[in-house]
Design an enzyme around this catalytic site. Structure first.
Site: not given
Length: 353
Positions: A82, A170, A197
């Site tokens: 994802y 990522d 985040k």
């Protein structure tokens, strides 16, 4: 997924102080520069950073940057990983994720199985001269929270070097796994790293960092520079909270949190083994997972586990992943393990094999 839990006093104070001076200007600000220095000094292998509002936007920018740098279109992903909800990032998520994604986008996104170096090499052969980037999440949650191993990273690095494609790590989630990031902990230096985040202290944030050569494409003073902006990208509140968060997340704290994660996974694994479950993850991340079952039963088991864990006072992500935070200690971690063992036991009784 922040490393310090909710409402850490130092982060709250930094954010409040920034709010009093102005929350958003739509322009660069000194806190953005200070935050950039913190991140670049920490990573050590990148020269410049550009901010976005989310991890999704960071990955979008990295893909566009790689395509502009190489003049190519094809991007390789690991299957089921994802990378946000942009069109191109949804392709490796399967048929359900690809609903609404144009065929033209799908044609330029190639998926290979995680840790399948032969499939990766075959993809480079099949799309010779057309590959812009390989995108890797070091610990992909939706692919089962199984780490990308060193041999796969090395193969990707070698293939990118040989063909001029860019290797993108990522680390929106996995930056928490090591002080300089998960890829660098394996000795792999990516061309670009995407973040989110963790670097925002609980506020909306994303970023792309890379070497000066690659990031120069985003120079607005260049005649052929890529346009990139955002009213809230790099806003003072986010930058202030992020600076406080990253300064708290020292190398010693990363190591301590990872040790807590190891303790939790070991205790939890021992407790759920007899129920046919295992525990996946690394560092401060963990995910209970049913063994030897079908995807349908796994989904049902995880849905049941989420509610069972919630009833014991443990909040997991939708996919039953857990992330530890720095306020935790051995006592809290042991309590989490005890609660989750009870939750897995309840699920094992209620969900048919």
């Amino acid at each position: 997924m922040g490393p310090h839990g909710n409402a850490h006093p130092a982060i709250v104070e930094a954010a409040q102080r920034a709010m009093r001076d102005g929350m958003a200007f739509g322009l660069p600000n000194m806190l953005e520069i200070d935050h950039a220095r913190v991140i670049l000094d920490r990573l050590g292998y990148v020269d410049q950073i550009r901010y976005t509002n989310s991890g999704t936007e960071a990955l979008m920018l990295a893909v566009r940057l790689a395509r502009a740098a190489t003049g190519r279109d094809v991007v390789i992903f690991m299957r089921r990983a994802y990378h946000g909800h942009s069109d191109v990032a949804l392709v490796p998520g399967g048929a359900h994720s690809r609903r609404g994604v144009p065929d033209g986008v799908t044609r330029d996104a190639v998926e290979v199985a995680p840790n399948d170096t032969q499939a990766l090499a075959a993809a480079f052969d099949a799309h010779r001269g057309r590959i812009a980037a390989v995108i890797i999440d070091p610990l992909p949650n939706r692919a089962g929270l199984v780490a990308i191993d060193l041999s796969c990273w090395q193969a990707a690095r070698k293939l990118c070097d040989e063909t001029g494609a860019l290797l993108v790590s990522d680390e929106v989630i996995s930056l928490r796994l090591a002080y300089q990031g998960a890829a660098m902990a394996l000795g792999i230096v990516p061309d670009l790293i995407t973040m989110g985040k963790i670097i925002g202290g609980g506020t909306p944030v994303g970023a792309v960092a890379g070497t000066a050569d690659h990031m120069a494409i985003l120079d607005p003073l260049r005649r052929d520079g890529l346009k990139h902006g955002g009213t809230f990208s790099g806003n003072p509140l986010t930058m202030a909270a992020g600076i406080a968060s990253m300064r708290l997340f020292t190398a010693a704290e990363v190591d301590r949190l990872n040790a807590l994660g190891h303790r939790l996974r070991c205790r939890l694994a021992a407790g759920v083994e007899d129920y046919g479950w295992e525990v996946r993850g690394a560092g401060s991340l963990f995910r209970p997972y049913p063994r030897d079952t079908t995807p349908e039963r796994t989904r049902a088991a995880h849905e049941a586990l989420w509610w069972a864990a919630y009833d014991t006072g443990v909040l997991l992500t939708q996919g039953c992943q857990g992330a530890l935070s720095t306020p935790m200690d051995d006592t809290i971690v042991d309590e989490i393990a005890e609660c989750l063992v009870a939750a897995v036991a309840a699920v094992a009784e209620s969900v048919p094999a």
